[in-house]
Write a protein that holds these residues in place. Structure first.
Motif, PDB file in Angstrom:
ATOM      1  N   ASP A   1     -15.577 -11.388 -82.554  1.00  0.00           N
ATOM      2  CA  ASP A   1     -15.209 -10.968 -81.203  1.00  0.00           C
ATOM      3  C   ASP A   1     -16.265 -11.307 -80.159  1.00  0.00           C
ATOM      4  O   ASP A   1     -16.174 -10.871 -79.010  1.00  0.00           O
ATOM      5  CB  ASP A   1     -14.947  -9.456 -81.190  1.00  0.00           C
ATOM      6  CG  ASP A   1     -13.640  -9.093 -81.875  1.00  0.00           C
ATOM      7  OD1 ASP A   1     -12.763  -9.965 -81.952  1.00  0.00           O
ATOM      8  OD2 ASP A   1     -13.505  -7.945 -82.332  1.00  0.00           O
ATOM      9  N   MET A   2     -17.261 -12.085 -80.518  1.00  0.00           N
ATOM     10  CA  MET A   2     -18.339 -12.413 -79.590  1.00  0.00           C
ATOM     11  C   MET A   2     -17.965 -13.437 -78.511  1.00  0.00           C
ATOM     12  O   MET A   2     -18.515 -13.394 -77.410  1.00  0.00           O
ATOM     13  CB  MET A   2     -19.563 -12.921 -80.366  1.00  0.00           C
ATOM     14  CG  MET A   2     -20.189 -11.893 -81.301  1.00  0.00           C
ATOM     15  SD  MET A   2     -20.737 -10.388 -80.448  1.00  0.00           S
ATOM     16  CE  MET A   2     -22.024 -11.049 -79.395  1.00  0.00           C
ATOM     17  N   PRO A   3     -17.061 -14.418 -78.761  1.00  0.00           N
ATOM     18  CA  PRO A   3     -16.840 -15.486 -77.781  1.00  0.00           C
ATOM     19  C   PRO A   3     -16.543 -15.036 -76.350  1.00  0.00           C
ATOM     20  O   PRO A   3     -17.075 -15.643 -75.413  1.00  0.00           O
ATOM     21  CB  PRO A   3     -15.672 -16.286 -78.390  1.00  0.00           C
ATOM     22  CG  PRO A   3     -15.866 -16.113 -79.857  1.00  0.00           C
ATOM     23  CD  PRO A   3     -16.321 -14.687 -80.020  1.00  0.00           C
ATOM     24  N   PRO A   4     -15.726 -13.984 -76.095  1.00  0.00           N
ATOM     25  CA  PRO A   4     -15.462 -13.625 -74.691  1.00  0.00           C
ATOM     26  C   PRO A   4     -16.537 -12.749 -74.056  1.00  0.00           C
ATOM     27  O   PRO A   4     -16.366 -12.292 -72.929  1.00  0.00           O
ATOM     28  CB  PRO A   4     -14.135 -12.877 -74.775  1.00  0.00           C
ATOM     29  CG  PRO A   4     -14.116 -12.280 -76.132  1.00  0.00           C
ATOM     30  CD  PRO A   4     -14.836 -13.249 -77.014  1.00  0.00           C
ATOM     31  N   LEU A   5     -17.663 -12.517 -74.759  1.00  0.00           N
ATOM     32  CA  LEU A   5     -18.694 -11.611 -74.274  1.00  0.00           C
ATOM     33  C   LEU A   5     -19.920 -12.380 -73.802  1.00  0.00           C
ATOM     34  O   LEU A   5     -20.269 -13.417 -74.364  1.00  0.00           O
ATOM     35  CB  LEU A   5     -19.096 -10.633 -75.377  1.00  0.00           C
ATOM     36  CG  LEU A   5     -17.964  -9.839 -76.016  1.00  0.00           C
ATOM     37  CD1 LEU A   5     -18.511  -8.910 -77.096  1.00  0.00           C
ATOM     38  CD2 LEU A   5     -17.190  -9.045 -74.969  1.00  0.00           C
TER      39      LEU A   5
ATOM     40  N   GLY B   1     -19.396  -8.362 -68.326  1.00  0.00           N
ATOM     41  CA  GLY B   1     -19.792  -9.260 -69.402  1.00  0.00           C
ATOM     42  C   GLY B   1     -18.689  -9.616 -70.369  1.00  0.00           C
ATOM     43  O   GLY B   1     -18.959 -10.195 -71.427  1.00  0.00           O
ATOM     44  N   SER B   2     -17.431  -9.286 -70.028  1.00  0.00           N
ATOM     45  CA  SER B   2     -16.323  -9.665 -70.908  1.00  0.00           C
ATOM     46  C   SER B   2     -15.259 -10.412 -70.116  1.00  0.00           C
ATOM     47  O   SER B   2     -14.981 -10.070 -68.969  1.00  0.00           O
ATOM     48  CB  SER B   2     -15.703  -8.430 -71.582  1.00  0.00           C
ATOM     49  OG  SER B   2     -14.979  -7.640 -70.668  1.00  0.00           O
ATOM     50  N   TRP B   3     -14.738 -11.454 -70.721  1.00  0.00           N
ATOM     51  CA  TRP B   3     -13.616 -12.206 -70.161  1.00  0.00           C
ATOM     52  C   TRP B   3     -13.867 -12.639 -68.715  1.00  0.00           C
ATOM     53  O   TRP B   3     -12.967 -12.594 -67.876  1.00  0.00           O
ATOM     54  CB  TRP B   3     -12.321 -11.397 -70.259  1.00  0.00           C
ATOM     55  CG  TRP B   3     -11.980 -11.039 -71.672  1.00  0.00           C
ATOM     56  CD1 TRP B   3     -12.251  -9.863 -72.310  1.00  0.00           C
ATOM     57  CD2 TRP B   3     -11.346 -11.865 -72.647  1.00  0.00           C
ATOM     58  NE1 TRP B   3     -11.829  -9.895 -73.616  1.00  0.00           N
ATOM     59  CE2 TRP B   3     -11.255 -11.117 -73.860  1.00  0.00           C
ATOM     60  CE3 TRP B   3     -10.839 -13.166 -72.630  1.00  0.00           C
ATOM     61  CZ2 TRP B   3     -10.698 -11.639 -75.013  1.00  0.00           C
ATOM     62  CZ3 TRP B   3     -10.269 -13.673 -73.793  1.00  0.00           C
ATOM     63  CH2 TRP B   3     -10.201 -12.913 -74.957  1.00  0.00           C
ATOM     64  N   GLY B   4     -15.089 -13.050 -68.416  1.00  0.00           N
ATOM     65  CA  GLY B   4     -15.407 -13.588 -67.098  1.00  0.00           C
ATOM     66  C   GLY B   4     -15.881 -12.578 -66.076  1.00  0.00           C
ATOM     67  O   GLY B   4     -16.304 -12.961 -64.986  1.00  0.00           O
ATOM     68  N   SER B   5     -15.843 -11.283 -66.392  1.00  0.00           N
ATOM     69  CA  SER B   5     -16.412 -10.297 -65.476  1.00  0.00           C
ATOM     70  C   SER B   5     -17.931 -10.476 -65.458  1.00  0.00           C
ATOM     71  O   SER B   5     -18.561 -10.500 -66.525  1.00  0.00           O
ATOM     72  CB  SER B   5     -16.075  -8.870 -65.923  1.00  0.00           C
ATOM     73  OG  SER B   5     -14.729  -8.552 -65.649  1.00  0.00           O
ATOM     74  N   PRO B   6     -18.538 -10.589 -64.274  1.00  0.00           N
ATOM     75  CA  PRO B   6     -19.988 -10.812 -64.210  1.00  0.00           C
ATOM     76  C   PRO B   6     -20.774  -9.646 -64.800  1.00  0.00           C
ATOM     77  O   PRO B   6     -20.348  -8.495 -64.744  1.00  0.00           O
ATOM     78  CB  PRO B   6     -20.261 -10.936 -62.700  1.00  0.00           C
ATOM     79  CG  PRO B   6     -18.940 -11.281 -62.097  1.00  0.00           C
ATOM     80  CD  PRO B   6     -17.914 -10.591 -62.943  1.00  0.00           C
ATOM     81  N   GLY B   7     -21.944  -9.964 -65.369  1.00  0.00           N
ATOM     82  CA  GLY B   7     -22.816  -8.930 -65.896  1.00  0.00           C
ATOM     83  C   GLY B   7     -23.022  -9.061 -67.388  1.00  0.00           C
ATOM     84  O   GLY B   7     -22.554 -10.009 -68.026  1.00  0.00           O
TER      85      GLY B   7
ATOM     86  N   GLY C   1     -24.142 -12.032 -72.261  1.00  0.00           N
ATOM     87  CA  GLY C   1     -25.337 -11.232 -72.077  1.00  0.00           C
ATOM     88  C   GLY C   1     -25.663 -10.310 -73.225  1.00  0.00           C
ATOM     89  O   GLY C   1     -26.424  -9.356 -73.054  1.00  0.00           O
ATOM     90  N   THR C   2     -25.109 -10.574 -74.387  1.00  0.00           N
ATOM     91  CA  THR C   2     -25.366  -9.713 -75.541  1.00  0.00           C
ATOM     92  C   THR C   2     -25.469 -10.563 -76.795  1.00  0.00           C
ATOM     93  O   THR C   2     -25.467 -11.795 -76.743  1.00  0.00           O
ATOM     94  CB  THR C   2     -24.273  -8.642 -75.682  1.00  0.00           C
ATOM     95  OG1 THR C   2     -24.664  -7.687 -76.672  1.00  0.00           O
ATOM     96  CG2 THR C   2     -22.921  -9.257 -76.035  1.00  0.00           C
TER      97      THR C   2
END
Length: 293
Positions: free
Chosen positions: A197-201, A100-106, A203-204
Motif C-alpha cells: 500500500d506504499m505507492p500512493p503515499l 501525503g496520500s493520492w496527491g494530497s500535499p504533505g 513522505g513516509t
C-alpha cells in the motif's frame, strides 16, 4: 487491512435485512431543478499540507445534515457508493484524501490522519462553508472504514458536537501494535498490510509506519474511545473475513460503558464488503435516518 491477523472472536452471523433496502440505496430521487444535487472539488488546508477534498451536495434549499466520510489505508476503497447513497437520503457528504496520500500535499502518517480529519470537521463549521453548502451544523456525523474507522471514532470522541459515529470494520491500531510482540504477526502486518500500500503515499516509509503502529497510543486505540462515544448513536459494522473481531471488541466496550444507542452487527463478507455493498449502504442510510427531521 485486507487479511485478518488474529482469530475471529465471537463471530456473529450476518443478519438478513428485515425489509427491502431503503429507497436512497437503489432509487434516484426526483430532480430538484431549483436546488439540484452537485459535486465540488477543493482543497482544505491541513497543518503543513492540504487535503484534496470533494463535497457531494444534497438537493434542496434547506440546511442539510452532513456526513464526514473517511477512507482507510491507503484509500484503495473510498466507499463513494456510500457517499452517493447518503446524498440521495438528503445528506451532504464530505470526503478527502489524507495528507501525503493520492496527491494530497504533505507527509503521510497515521497521526496526521487524525489531525486531517479534525481539520476537515472544523472546515465544515466555518460560516462561509455552511453558507456555500447549506450545512446544518447541528447535525454533523462521521463515518469511517478501517483506518478511517478509528480516525472517525477518535475525532468524535474528542468533539461532543458530533451527533454520532458509524464505524465500518474499524481498525484498532493500538491493538495491532501490541500484537507486534509476536514477530510473526509483526511480519504479517508488514507484508500483508503495509508493503503493497506504499505507492500512493508520500513522505513516509515502511519503517516509519511500522514504528508508528508499534507505538500507537490512546489516539489510535479503538476500544479506549468507546466510553466517550457511548452516549451518542454509534454504529459498528464488522466483517467475518476482515477484522470484525475489532468491531466486536469495541461493541463490548461500548456496552460496558452503558451505550444505549448502539447498532452492532457482523456481515459475512471481506474487509472491503466486496459482496455486501447494498447491505452496507442500507445499514448506513438506516442509521442516518435517526438524525432526519
Amino acid at each position: 487491512m485486507r487479511r485478518m491477523l488474529f482469530p475471529l472472536l465471537l463471530a456473529m452471523p450476518a443478519l438478513a435485512l428485515a425489509a427491502p433496502p431503503p429507497a436512497a440505496v437503489t432509487i434516484d430521487p426526483p430532480v430538484d431543478r431549483l436546488h439540484p444535487s452537485a459535486m465540488a472539488a477543493f482543497v482544505i488546508p491541513s497543518e503543513d499540507g492540504a487535503l484534496n477534498a470533494v463535497m457531494y451536495s444534497a438537493a434542496g434549499a434547506r440546511p442539510h445534515p452532513t456526513l464526514l466520510l473517511l477512507h482507510g489505508f491507503p484509500g484503495n476503497e473510498q466507499n463513494l457508493d456510500l457517499a452517493q447513497a447518503a446524498r440521495r437520503a438528503g445528506w451532504n457528504v464530505l470526503t478527502f484524501h489524507y495528507r501525503g496520500s493520492w496527491g494530497s500535499p504533505g507527509r503521510f502518517s497515521f497521526a496526521h490522519c487524525v489531525q486531517d480529519a479534525a481539520n476537515a470537521l472544523a472546515y465544515l463549521r466555518q460560516s462561509q462553508v455552511i453558507a456555500r453548502f447549506d450545512i446544518d451544523s447541528s447535525r454533523i456525523a462521521v463515518a469511517g472504514h478501517s483506518l478511517g474507522g478509528i480516525v472517525a471514532a477518535r475525532i468524535a470522541a474528542d468533539d461532543p458536537r458530533v451527533v454520532g459515529a458509524f464505524l465500518i470494520d474499524p481498525a484498532d491500531f493500538a491493538a495491532i501494535g501490541r500484537s507486534f510482540a509476536d514477530p510473526e504477526k509483526r511480519e504479517a502486518f508488514l507484508v500483508d498490510e503495509v508493503r503493497g500500500d506504499m505507492p500512493p503515499l508520500a513522505g513516509t516509509s515502511e519503517a516509519r509506519l511500522m514504528d508508528e503502529v508499534a507505538h500507537a497510543g490512546s489516539a489510535l486505540d479503538l476500544v479506549a474511545t468507546m466510553p466517550a462515544l457511548s452516549g451518542r448513536p454509534l454504529g459498528l459494522i464488522g466483517t467475518t473475513r476482515g477484522i470484525g473481531f475489532m468491531a466486536e471488541a469495541a461493541a463490548r466496550a461500548a456496552r460496558k460503558a452503558g451505550a444505549k444507542h448502539l447498532d452492532a452487527e457482523t456481515l459475512e463478507t471481506d474487509h472491503s464488503f466486496s459482496d455486501a455493498r447494498i447491505a452496507l449502504a442500507s445499514r448506513l442510510v438506516t442509521w442516518l435516518g435517526q438524525f432526519q427531521h
